[in-house]
Design an enzyme around this catalytic site. Sequence first.
Site, PDB file in Angstrom:
ATOM      1  N   HIS A 177       1.928  -3.147   9.267  1.00 24.74           N
ATOM      2  CA  HIS A 177       3.329  -3.225   8.897  1.00 24.74           C
ATOM      3  C   HIS A 177       4.219  -2.648   9.977  1.00 24.74           C
ATOM      4  O   HIS A 177       3.793  -1.806  10.770  1.00 24.74           O
ATOM      5  CB  HIS A 177       3.588  -2.455   7.594  1.00 24.74           C
ATOM      6  CG  HIS A 177       2.937  -3.053   6.399  1.00 24.74           C
ATOM      7  ND1 HIS A 177       3.465  -4.141   5.727  1.00 24.74           N
ATOM      8  CD2 HIS A 177       1.794  -2.714   5.747  1.00 24.74           C
ATOM      9  CE1 HIS A 177       2.666  -4.450   4.716  1.00 24.74           C
ATOM     10  NE2 HIS A 177       1.649  -3.602   4.701  1.00 24.74           N
ATOM     11  N   HIS A 192       0.836  -1.204   0.000  1.00 26.64           N
ATOM     12  CA  HIS A 192       0.000   0.000   0.000  1.00 26.64           C
ATOM     13  C   HIS A 192       0.871   1.255   0.000  1.00 26.64           C
ATOM     14  O   HIS A 192       0.553   2.247  -0.663  1.00 26.64           O
ATOM     15  CB  HIS A 192      -0.933   0.010   1.215  1.00 26.64           C
ATOM     16  CG  HIS A 192      -2.187  -0.795   1.029  1.00 26.64           C
ATOM     17  ND1 HIS A 192      -2.185  -2.167   1.025  1.00 26.64           N
ATOM     18  CD2 HIS A 192      -3.478  -0.409   0.834  1.00 26.64           C
ATOM     19  CE1 HIS A 192      -3.427  -2.601   0.841  1.00 26.64           C
ATOM     20  NE2 HIS A 192      -4.231  -1.560   0.720  1.00 26.64           N
TER      21      HIS A 192
END
Length: 213
Positions: A169, A127
């Site tokens: 993340h 992303h």
Amino acid sequence: MQDKNQKSKDSLHPLLQILKKIDVELSNSLSLSATPTSPLGQLRPYMKWLEISCHGVPWLGGCLVCIWLSSNPETKSFFLNLFLGLVLDIMLVAILKASIRRKRPTSNTMDMFMTVSIDKLSCPSGHTSRAIFLGYIFTHECALWLPFTVIIVAWCIAVCISRVLLGRHHVGDMLFGVVLGYIEYNFLSWIWLNSESAQYFLGFFSSDLYDME
């Protein structure tokens, strides 16, 4: 399997082990929207919308629709280049994730939109790389009105930050994604297809996409 993971961990240089430990601890402390009960859990729904807004499938589909509907060669060329860049991003992220095989933070909840098996891995952040790539494309290849440029830059930053806040993340994964997105944009700008090249390329798929006269 545990012995294999332990050997892999022990094979890291001591400095890398220290950096990895710092990355994990910092990421865990910043996953403030990882669950609804987290300190910033009330922001989680908005961050998940940011997540969907940068998902690869809607962007790929949107590019194809714009190529199909547009009658302007320059517009078709832009969205074809954008489509190719998005495909490149997806391929590179998948290859790197499969090679690095870093697991997602322990705070992450696997409730992401339209995931595949490779999405169980964490590094780099797809992303983030996609957001940075799109940000560069729209701010450098389009003549945008200043407020739209500000909105795009703000969206890119918000997407990147949200990956850590959601616990998706580690900070290192996100930073890797930033670098990757920048490299992708520079590579695409180097091989950028002009309208004539795009017309030739699209002609392989449909003779109706362009007026060949």
